[in-house]
Structure formats: C-alpha cells, structure tokens
Scaffold this active site. Structure first.
Site, short mmCIF file in Angstrom:
data_model
loop_
_atom_site.label_atom_id
_atom_site.label_comp_id
_atom_site.label_asym_id
_atom_site.label_seq_id
_atom_site.Cartn_x
_atom_site.Cartn_y
_atom_site.Cartn_z
N CYS A 190 12.60 -12.11 1.47
CA CYS A 190 11.16 -12.14 1.75
C CYS A 190 10.42 -12.85 0.60
CB CYS A 190 10.62 -10.73 1.94
SG CYS A 190 10.20 -9.88 0.41
N CYS A 230 10.18 -11.02 -2.85
CA CYS A 230 11.41 -10.97 -3.65
C CYS A 230 11.85 -12.36 -4.10
CB CYS A 230 12.52 -10.31 -2.85
SG CYS A 230 12.23 -8.55 -2.54
N CYS A 284 17.14 -9.67 -1.11
CA CYS A 284 16.11 -9.81 -0.07
C CYS A 284 15.55 -11.23 -0.09
CB CYS A 284 15.00 -8.79 -0.31
SG CYS A 284 13.67 -8.89 0.89
N ASP A 319 8.25 2.94 16.31
CA ASP A 319 7.10 2.34 15.64
C ASP A 319 6.68 3.26 14.52
OD1 ASP A 319 4.20 3.79 16.21
OD2 ASP A 319 5.75 4.32 17.66
#
Length: 376
Positions: free
Chosen positions: A307, A310, A305, A267
C-alpha cells in the site's frame, strides 16, 4: 455483462467457501469484505483509492442517507453510485440497527418505528415499506430487509419477540421490494445466541425466499466466543446456494473465524475508524502509531505491504503526522488498513480454492502471535 444477480460457489474447504456474486455492476469475489461508506463516502478515502485496495463492493447506510442529504435528493441527482462516484456494486443496510442505536425518542409498533433524527431532532417514520422505498431511491444493488435488532444481553423472551417481529417485517419487505431484475434482496436471520430461535428464523426466511441471507444480531456486545458459538451452526441453517452475510464484523481474527464457519460476506467500520485514531492493522497485529517508539523509526509499517503508506512513508512520518493532527494521517492509515483487509480476503480465497485453509489459518494466528517488529 450479466443483467441479473446470481451466486456461484467455486470451491469449499471444510465449511469455508469461495465463489462469485454476479451483479449488473460487476462481480463480487467471496469471501468479500465490504468497506463501510456510511454517508456516501468511505471516510478519508477517494472512491478510486478504495477500488485500488481490491474492494468489489461498498456498504451505504440507509439511516444516515435518509436524514442527510435525503434519498429523494440522491435519486434526483442520479442515484447513489453517480452521487458518490462508485460504479461497482453497493449494498445498503435497512436503517433498523441505526434507528435502534442512534435515534432519539424512538417508538416502535408493529407498523414500524417513529424516531427523532440525531442530526436535527426532526421526526421520521421507518417501516419495511419505507425502507424498501429509500433503498430503491438510492439505487443500491443489494437491499437489506428492515428488521429489529435488540442489543445483547437481552432476555430470551425479548430476543424471540424481536425475531418474530423481524420475520413479519421480512415478509413485508419482500412484498414491498417487488420484482427488480438485477437488484437483490437479502433476508436477515435473528435469534440472538439461541440455536432454536435462529433455526425458527432461518425457516421463516427460507419460506419467504431471498437472494441472499444475512446473519444479524451479532457483534453487538456478546463477545467473540459467543459469536463463534452461534456461527458454528447459524450458516448451516441457511441455504448453501445463496450468499451468507455476517453483518458488522469485524476484526481480522473475527473475519477468519467467520469464513472458517461458512460466511461469505462481511462489513465493518473498523479499518477506517482505526485509521483515523492512529491504529494500523498488520499481519503482526495492531500497531499504535501514536506511541513514542515510532518517532525515530525509518522502517515502514509492514515491509511486505504494497500500500502507499508502507511503500512511501516511514513509521516516523506516520507518527509525526498523526501527532500533528494532519489529515494525511487518517488517509494513509485508512488506505493501509483497507489494503490489509482486502489482502486477507484474497489470501483466504486462494487458500480455499487450493484446499489449504487450515494451513492459512494456522499461519495467520502464528504471525499475529509474534507481535510487532522489535523496536530500534
């Protein structure tokens, strides 16, 4: 759907492992990266968006939530999952690290830690028993033992003393946790950068018995070389049939190096914190969107990418909204960063399953060495 907590190892490649953690709230594919939702939110993200990046599990913070809005209030409101609208697994840390690093005027005894809140100065007491109680009220799926983590560098004597106190607290955490089907308790290995102390800690934890084992006390200022030095042996000291969680790590190259050495879970606040400060993590390294070179650049952050940042926005736009202090800047860059981190995890899971982790690692470092695309 499973009603208990279990870990299945699917494949190994060298020391790198891939598997699945089953929980009543869903599966966690390992190696897993857990976005940090400190105060019941991954900053700048909707929970649905976090799930869309591929995250199977979030981390919540006992220290922050016990101070505000309080664990008792969250419990009255139906638990942390309902409170923050996240129906997948949640891991909560014990609060120990934050007490050591954030709290004011803390006083530690064998019993626990008395401290003043950094929020309003109110006095609080945190012990293994209280930490277990808070995490139960929050309703988290994976609970962490209460431990003491001294900041490095520290003398070996100080590290040994803290580790042995943590092992006594681990037993008390186990006793207080009791029998909670479907919920897991993880022990935390301590011992700084000393192999003998790490070994002693691992043996103590195995004697108590936990559902998973964390490697604590790293990524606290010792540097990557020293961290990898510990990871060359620390995961091997822990059971092979239980998940191994490296706490608070890290940068993409830290993560790849940790997985290579046998770590299953990690994490870090980095993807969200970087997103809010104009840093985008890409397969070619870090892009500082604040730099003037991006002001007229119509290209995406990363053309490969998928996402939203992008797919739908240019570097020029991302540069503009960051410079203008617009909220959407942190939202888009955080989404991109979390997407990249989860894509990295999926890439490693596939590579381990197919027995090509070394090739994956070589390609990862080669791409980063190329640096960002040429400026226009």
């Amino acid at each position: 759907m499973t009603q208990r907590f279990s870990f299945t190892l699917k494949a190994t490649d060298g020391k790198a492992r891939t598997g699945v953690i089953d929980t009543p709230r869903g599966q966690i594919r390992t190696p897993a990266f857990m976005p940090v939702g400190t105060a019941a939110t991954v900053k700048a993200m909707m929970p649905e968006s976090v799930a869309a990046t591929g995250a199977d599990i979030l981390l919540g913070n006992t220290y922050h939530l016990m101070l505000r809005p309080t664990a008792e209030r969250i419990d009255r409101l139906g638990g942390l999952h309902r409170f923050m609208n996240w129906d997948k697994p949640i891991l909560t840390d014990s609060g120990g690290f934050q007490v050591m690093s954030l709290a004011e005027l803390r006083k530690m005894t064998e019993e626990g830690v008395t401290f003043r809140s950094h929020v309003d100065g109110s006095r609080h007491f945190l012990s293994p028993e209280r930490s277990m109680e808070i995490q139960k009220l929050l309703g988290s799926d994976i609970v962490m033992c209460f431990d003491e983590c001294p900041a490095l560098p520290a003398t070996e004597e100080r590290v040994a003393e803290a580790m042995r106190l943590s092992m006594r607290w681990a037993q008390r955490s186990r006793d207080a946790f009791g029998d909670r089907p479907g919920h897991a308790l993880f022990g935390i290995q301590q011992g700084g950068v000393t192999e003998d102390l790490r070994g002693e800690s691992a043996e103590a934890l195995k004697a108590i018995g936990f559902d998973g084992y964390a490697i604590g006390g790293l990524a606290v200022g010792e540097g990557q070389e020293a961290m990898f030095g510990v990871l060359d042996y620390a995961p091997d000291q822990l059971p092979t049939d239980k998940p191994r969680y490296l706490m608070g790590v890290g940068k993409p190259d830290d993560i790849v190096g940790a997985v290579k050495r046998g770590v299953d879970m990690m994490d870090c606040v980095l993807p969200s914190r970087s997103g809010r400060t104009g840093q985008a993590w890409t397969r070619h390294g870090v892009v500082n969107i604040k730099n003037a070179r991006h002001a007229d650049d119509p290209r995406p952050l990363d053309e490969h990418c998928t996402c939203p940042a992008c797919r739908n926005y240019s570097r020029a736009y991302l540069h503009h909204v960051f410079r203008s202090h617009e909220m959407i800047s942190g939202m888009l860059l955080t989404w991109h960063n979390l997407h990249y981190f989860q894509e990295l995890m999926q890439g490693m899971r596939d590579a381990i399953a197919e027995g090509r982790f070394d090739a994956f690692e070589a390609a990862f470092h080669a791409q980063r060495a190329e640096g960002d695309i040429e400026r226009l």
